[in-house]
Structures are given as structure tokens and as C-alpha cells.
Scaffold this active site. Structure first.
Site, PDB file in Angstrom:
ATOM      1  N   GLU A  21     -12.971  -7.485 -19.305  1.00  0.00           N
ATOM      2  CA  GLU A  21     -13.431  -6.992 -18.206  1.00  0.00           C
ATOM      3  C   GLU A  21     -14.013  -5.755 -18.647  1.00  0.00           C
ATOM      4  O   GLU A  21     -12.960  -4.980 -18.947  1.00  0.00           O
ATOM      5  CB  GLU A  21     -13.620  -7.612 -16.757  1.00  0.00           C
ATOM      6  N   SER A  49      -9.535  -0.721 -13.601  1.00  0.00           N
ATOM      7  CA  SER A  49     -10.257  -0.833 -13.616  1.00  0.00           C
ATOM      8  C   SER A  49     -10.940   0.507 -13.302  1.00  0.00           C
ATOM      9  O   SER A  49     -12.101   1.180 -13.270  1.00  0.00           O
ATOM     10  CB  SER A  49     -10.708  -1.206 -11.852  1.00  0.00           C
ATOM     11  N   HIS A  90       2.565   5.041  -9.022  1.00  0.00           N
ATOM     12  CA  HIS A  90       2.662   5.188  -7.129  1.00  0.00           C
ATOM     13  C   HIS A  90       3.673   3.975  -6.795  1.00  0.00           C
ATOM     14  O   HIS A  90       3.491   3.311  -6.428  1.00  0.00           O
ATOM     15  CB  HIS A  90       1.504   3.913  -7.605  1.00  0.00           C
ATOM     16  N   CYS A 110      15.912   3.289   8.468  1.00  0.00           N
ATOM     17  CA  CYS A 110      16.760   3.965   7.341  1.00  0.00           C
ATOM     18  C   CYS A 110      18.420   4.117   8.035  1.00  0.00           C
ATOM     19  O   CYS A 110      18.506   4.062   9.702  1.00  0.00           O
ATOM     20  CB  CYS A 110      15.966   5.662   8.108  1.00  0.00           C
ATOM     21  N   GLN A 136      -0.070   2.412 -13.138  1.00  0.00           N
ATOM     22  CA  GLN A 136      -0.329   2.116 -11.328  1.00  0.00           C
ATOM     23  C   GLN A 136       0.892   0.836 -10.682  1.00  0.00           C
ATOM     24  O   GLN A 136       0.380   1.394 -10.061  1.00  0.00           O
ATOM     25  CB  GLN A 136      -1.790   2.044 -11.501  1.00  0.00           C
ATOM     26  N   ASN A 137       1.301   0.260 -11.534  1.00  0.00           N
ATOM     27  CA  ASN A 137       1.894  -0.964 -11.296  1.00  0.00           C
ATOM     28  C   ASN A 137       2.918  -0.440 -10.249  1.00  0.00           C
ATOM     29  O   ASN A 137       3.908   0.575 -10.717  1.00  0.00           O
ATOM     30  CB  ASN A 137       2.339  -1.431 -12.289  1.00  0.00           C
TER      31      ASN A 137
END
Ligand code: BV8
Ligand code: ZN
Length: 243
Positions: free
Chosen positions: A218, A192, A118, A150, A100-101
Site C-alpha cells: 500500500e 508506513s 526500537h 529486577c 523498527q521491529n
């Protein structure tokens, strides 16, 4: 059997592995996790407002500067031990990296063909959608605070990442989905499990028979589908799994 030995055994018996990563894998490289990223200068902005098309339209320069500051921070960072262990795993067993990084650290750690769900913060693309896409460095404006144009149609350039409210690349999604459906083991590291549709991939892997291992310091939204949860930091746990 200790949990770590259980996971080693799962990896030893696997013929196909998916490693699904989130911002937590970059934490020990000094890149704040996505929720922490809004520290200091950015503390009064919500990620969900800056990382959106509406946010960019409202203030292209503010959003461009946010990404420029994140790129500058990332340039100072190196992949940590977790990234190198994940790359080593790819040399031991058929492993697909799905991240996702947007920081590009898997590629910088030599990972083979990481799927960047992503996008990637060092790339830009045409905001008007003319199809142009390229490295930000090739574009960097005279004033880094002003989003460059652009080179093909002169509309604004924008970061080549998936903003909130935008759909993921169908090619990347299809590759990630296929890898999850075929996986014997899915390592879920440093996420998470809040951001969809990416966070739905481990459950897809599980429904297709994969053993899910969640690794992080966590509790996460994905703990309840895990066969094993290894509580710890990625930079400590991964080298124990892939010596
Ligand atoms: C879409 C690129 C629609 C940009 C990113 C309500 C409910 C459910 C979903 C939604 C909802 N409202 C809106 C939605 C949809 C939304 C969403 O999921 N929102 C969330 C916040 C609720 N999703 C979208 O908008 C997606 N698009 O839905 O489009 C659509 C559909 C069809 C057709 C048209 C449109 C697009 C989502 C993509 C957004 N872009 N990034 C940029 O980076 O600027 S997401 C962003 O968050 C990053 O990529 C980051 O990776 C990602 C996810 O966060 P995590 O990686 O999990 O990071 P986080 O900080 O949350 O957690 C870090 C973890 O690491 C923690 O668990 C921590 O304990 C752990 N950790 C800390 N240190 C360590 C560690 N682990 C290991 N070692 C350590 N040392
Ligand atoms: Zn264009």
C-alpha cells in the site's frame, strides 16, 4: 525497463546498501503489523497507550501481559522469504539492516548485526534504571501475568523496547545514521513511515545521495522520496530482487 529490473540494476551497482524494515516484513510470518497488533483482546487499547511508560506505570500487569502475548505469538512464527532474501543480500554486498521491529526475526534469519532501533521484545530491563538488562526467559515470573522484578534492585522489570515518548538508544541511532549517510541504495520495506525519528532515516539517506526504493502493498508516507516504488508483498518481491 521494468521497475524490478531497475532496482536489480541499482543493487548491482551499489557498494553500500541499507535495508530499512518495519512491521510489514513480519506480516507474512504471521505477526500482525503494529497497527493491526491491537486485534481481538487488545482491540480496545491504543498501542500508543500500552507502549508507554505511563501505560506501564498505570497497570504494569496489563502491559506485561500484552508483551507476553506478543512474545508467545512470535515464538510460533518463522522468518519468511523476505527475511532470508535480506540475509542473502548481506552476503552479496555490504548491507546494514536497520529495523523498527522488536520481534527479532532478522537475527533469527541469520542477518549480520541488525540494528534494532526500537529494542527487542525478548529482552527485559530494570524499570528503575539500575542498569540491569537480560532475557525475559531468564526472568519469567511464576505468574506470567505479573511483571517480574529486577534481579539486581527488585524494582519492576520492563520490556527492553523503546516506548512512545522515549528516546532511541544513541548507539543504535548513530550506527543507523552513519549507515544511511554512506548508502548508495536504501531499500525501505514494510513500513508506513509514520513513526519518528526512525521514519526520518530514508530521507537522510536520500539527502546523502542514496537511491530510495520503497517496497510494500500500500501507499506509505515515504513513497514521495522514492526513486522506485515496488507495490507488492515483501515475501514475493525480495526473492525476485535477491535470487
Ligand atoms: C520520541 C516498540 C521523544 C514498542 C515502537 C506527531 C507527529 C510525529 C511524531 C510524533 C507525534 N506525536 C508523537 C510523536 C513521536 C512518536 C511518533 O512517531 N508517533 C507516531 C505514532 C505519530 N515517536 C516516539 O514517541 C519516539 N520517541 O519521539 O521520543 C523524545 C525525543 C528526545 C528526547 C526524549 C524523548 C519513539 C517511537 C518508538 C515507539 N516504539 N515499537 C512496541 O513495539 O511495543 S514503534 C512501533 O511502530 C513498532 O516498532 C513498528 O515497527 C513501528 C512503526 O510502524 P511500522 O513498522 O511502519 O508498522 P505499520 O503497522 O505502521 O506499517 C506496516 C506497513 O507494512 C504498512 O505500510 C503496510 O502496508 C505494510 N505491509 C503490510 N503487509 C506487508 C507490508 N509490507 C510488505 N509486505 C507485506 N506482506
Ligand atoms: Zn534494577
Amino acid at each position: 525497463m521494468a521497475d524490478i529490473d531497475r532496482v536489480r540494476e541499482l543493487l548491482h551497482g551499489a557498494s553500500k546498501v541499507v535495508v530499512f524494515t518495519g512491521a510489514g516484513v513480519s506480516a507474512e510470518s504471521g505477526i500482525p503489523t503494529f497497527r493491526d497488533a491491537l486485534t481481538g483482546l487488545w482491540s480496545n487499547y491504543e498501542a500508543e497507550s500500552l507502549a508507554t511508560e505511563a501505560g506501564f506505570t498505570a497497570d504494569p500487569s496489563l502491559v506485561w501481559r500484552w508483551y507476553a502475548s506478543r512474545r508467545a505469538a512470535i515464538r510460533q512464527c518463522e522468518p519468511n522469504a523476505a527475511y532470508h532474501a535480506i540475509t542473502r543480500l548481506q552476503s552479496r554486498v555490504d548491507t546494514t539492516v536497520v529495523t523498527q521491529n522488536v520481534d527479532g526475526l532478522h537475527a533469527r534469519a541469520g542477518a549480520k548485526d541488525p540494528i534494532e532501533l526500537h529494542g527487542n521484545i525478548v529482552r527485559a530491563r530494570c524499570f528503575a534504571g539500575c542498569g540491569w538488562r537480560g532475557d525475559v526467559d531468564a526472568l519469567e515470573a511464576v505468574d506470567p501475568g505479573v511483571p517480574p522484578h529486577c534481579p539486581r534492585c527488585d524494582a519492576h522489570a520492563r520490556p527492553d523496547v523503546v516506548w512512545f515518548g522515549e528516546r532511541l538508544s544513541e548507539v543504535a541511532w548513530a550506527r543507523a545514521e552513519a549507515a544511511c549517510r554512506a548508502a548508495d541504495v536504501c531499500l525501505v520495506i514494510g513500513t508506513s513511515g509514520l513513526v519518528h525519528p526512525a521514519a526520518g532515516l530514508p530521507a537522510l539517506a536520500r539527502s546523502a545521495g542514496a537511491s530510495i526504493v520503497v517496497i510494500g502493498p500500500e501507499a506509505t508516507r515515504l513513497d514521495d522520496i522514492a526513486e522506485v516504488v515496488l507495490r507488492g508483498r515483501a515475501g514475493e518481491v525480495l526473492p525476485l530482487l535477491v535470487s
